[in-house]
Design an enzyme around this catalytic site. Structure first.
Site: not given
Ligand code: KIV
Length: 281
Positions: A51-52, A90, A120, A122, A188
């Site tokens: 989600d970055s 994510d 993924k 969190e 992280e």
């Molecule tokens: O969203 C993302 O890119 C991440 C990574 C930095 C682990 O969660």
């Protein structure tokens, strides 16, 4: 082109990644587009559509504004570029925290529409019930503990987590997500010693970012390690290229050529180029 992994490798699965615990380091990067996915697929074991993407490609101030539609769109693009790497997408903020059922509904949508291999999410101990719910229903989950960027407002910034007395809480998170059935866990921004301890303690691979070389694998945001942001230089990112600098120089050269009428040149146009254009009439 040199390949960092066997080029003809069959597609990796979550159990195959899990089986790499304590052995060959697991190479991971993010990707959000087809061309970058094609490049990272040549070298990486796991590709994360993180989600970055909201901050990296859409200019958002944090990841909280990312929604499921964005993840589906970028997930589909990445899928087209991957042949062998495991693809993880994510679950964005607000799409899984309410209940295991909500997480299941949105994770199945991500898997169905993007054909990703896993999701993924969190969170540590407080997300263990959801991780167990998903994994029991055939959804492989990669967990994410330590600094969890979706919690930036409750944490109060992107600080190192697990310092001092907080180390035990992060360790408990690692145990909880492993016991809940996650096939791997992103760790992280925690002190090196804590990442080492967690890696020794749990039986699933730890994927470090700002953590430790002792983790079972490493991940970075691909745009960060390629130097796409001239002014963003966090301590945990090693830059392997300076693409922003290269792009800036290229764009400046193009602008200068256009202003001086050096571009397009003879080789870029069609037909003969007259020495001068005859007067009309
Ligand atoms: O969203 C993302 O890119 C991440 C990574 C930095 C682990 O969660």
């Amino acid at each position: 082109m040199t390949y960092g992994k066997a080029a003809q490798m069959p597609p990796l699965s979550p159990p195959a990644i899990r089986a790499r615990k304590g052995s060959e380091p697991i190479v991971c990067l993010t990707a959000y587009t087809t061309p970058i996915a094609r490049l990272v697929d040549l070298h990486c074991d796991l590709v994360l559509v993180g989600d970055s993407v909201g901050m990296v490609l859409h200019g958002l101030p944090n990841t909280l504004g990312v929604d499921l539609e964005m993840m589906v769109m970028h997930g589909k693009a990445v899928r087209r570029g991957l042949k062998s790497a495991l693809m993880v997408v994510d679950l964005p903020f607000g799409t899984y925290e309410e209940s295991p059922e909500q997480a299941f509904r949105n994770a199945t949508r991500l898997m169905r529409e993007t054909a990703c291999d896993a999701v993924k999410l969190e969170g540590g101990a407080h997300m263990a019930e959801t991780i167990a719910f998903l994994t029991r229903r055939s959804i492989p989950v990669m967990a994410h503990i330590g600094l969890t960027p979706q919690a930036v407002n409750t944490i109060g910034g992107y600080k190192v987590q697990g310092r001092g007395a907080d180390a035990q809480a992060v360790q408990r998170d690692a145990q909880a997500v492993a016991e809940a059935g996650a096939f791997a866990v992103v760790v992280e921004k925690v002190p090196d010693i804590l990442a080492r301890r967690i890696t020794l303690d749990i039986d699933i691979p730890t994927i470090g970012i700002g953590a430790s070389a002792a983790c079972d694998g490493q991940i970075l945001v691909v745009d960060d390690m390629l130097g796409m942001f001239a002014d963003f230089k966090p301590k945990f990112v090693k830059r392997y290229a300076e693409l922003a600098d290269g792009a800036n120089k290229a764009i400046a050269a193009y602008a200068a050529d256009v202003r001086a009428r050096r571009f397009p040149a003879v080789e870029h146009v069609f037909g003969d180029v007259p020495a001068s254009v005859p007067d009309a009439g």
